[in-house]
Design a protein around this motif. Structure first.
Motif, PDB file in Angstrom:
ATOM      1  N   VAL A  32      26.279 -13.268  -6.100  1.00 32.21           N
ATOM      2  CA  VAL A  32      26.614 -12.197  -7.109  1.00 32.21           C
ATOM      3  C   VAL A  32      27.958 -12.614  -7.728  1.00 32.21           C
ATOM      4  CG1 VAL A  32      26.869  -9.946  -7.560  1.00 32.21           C
ATOM      5  CG2 VAL A  32      24.973 -10.482  -5.954  1.00 32.21           C
ATOM      6  N   MET A  36      30.552 -12.647 -11.667  1.00 34.33           N
ATOM      7  CA  MET A  36      31.311 -11.640 -11.996  1.00 34.33           C
ATOM      8  C   MET A  36      32.857 -11.816 -12.262  1.00 34.33           C
ATOM      9  SD  MET A  36      28.796  -9.245 -11.820  1.00 34.33           S
ATOM     10  CE  MET A  36      29.560  -7.565 -11.720  1.00 34.33           C
ATOM     11  N   ALA A  94      24.733  -5.778 -11.947  1.00 33.45           N
ATOM     12  CA  ALA A  94      24.789  -6.843 -10.615  1.00 33.45           C
ATOM     13  C   ALA A  94      23.722  -6.255  -9.821  1.00 33.45           C
ATOM     14  CB  ALA A  94      25.806  -7.029 -10.062  1.00 33.45           C
ATOM     15  N   SER A 136      20.252 -14.250 -15.943  1.00 34.61           N
ATOM     16  CA  SER A 136      20.966 -13.205 -16.691  1.00 34.61           C
ATOM     17  C   SER A 136      20.443 -13.414 -18.141  1.00 34.61           C
ATOM     18  CB  SER A 136      22.194 -12.896 -16.309  1.00 34.61           C
ATOM     19  OG  SER A 136      22.404 -12.061 -15.232  1.00 34.61           O
TER      20      SER A 136
END
Length: 169
Positions: A32, A36, A94, A136
């Motif tokens: 993840v 980010m 997320a 994404s």
């Protein structure tokens, strides 16, 4: 104050202090965190970030940040906030890896976009996505985001700037 939002399978609600461990676990997961902000952060940095949600974001009503839940369990993180990358607001989301591949990313992104249009009165929203984050990029493409430009980051990586206009789709 950040409102509670509901989708078919998700509940987006303001964080509570007891969400700290789930938040840290999500942001410490390299699958993840690689996508980010500036990438993986230390546990202390994640805890400090969680604290700022309460001391700055919520306290100053700066922008909207949600804990994302599915069937009562923590499933991810979502935000919509002003961005300096474009003259507007950016969505950020997320999901925990166990939630990937089930269409929840699309459902979550659509909920944040709809909130931006219907509640905040925006005419367009933005997203910034690392070019290698194909999952994404595919989610955002499916819900009507269009490529605006690429930015080269200090580390040489490429970030895609995308926009979705209210009248798209």
């Amino acid at each position: 104050m950040t409102p509670t939002l509901r989708t078919e399978r998700l509940l987006l609600e303001p964080y509570a202090p007891e969400d700290e461990e789930d938040f840290v676990t999500l942001f410490q997961d390299r699958r993840v965190s690689q996508w980010m902000g500036d990438g993986p952060a230390t546990e202390a940095e994640c805890r400090a970030l969680f604290g700022r949600i309460f001391t700055k974001v919520y306290a100053q009503d700066s922008f909207d940040v949600w804990a994302v839940r599915r069937n009562g369990r923590f499933a991810g993180h979502a935000e919509i906030k002003p961005t300096d990358v474009a003259d507007g607001y950016e969505i950020i989301y997320a999901l925990a890896p166990g939630m990937w591949g089930s269409g929840l990313g699309r459902e979550l992104a659509l909920a944040i976009v709809a909130y931006g249009f219907d509640v905040l009165g925006l005419t367009e929203v933005y997203a910034t996505v690392a070019a290698p984050n194909l999952a994404s990029l595919a989610v955002l493409d499916r819900i009507g985001f269009e490529h605006v430009r690429d930015m080269t980051e200090d580390d040489g990586g490429v970030t895609r700037v995308l926009t979705r206009r209210r009248d798209a789709l």
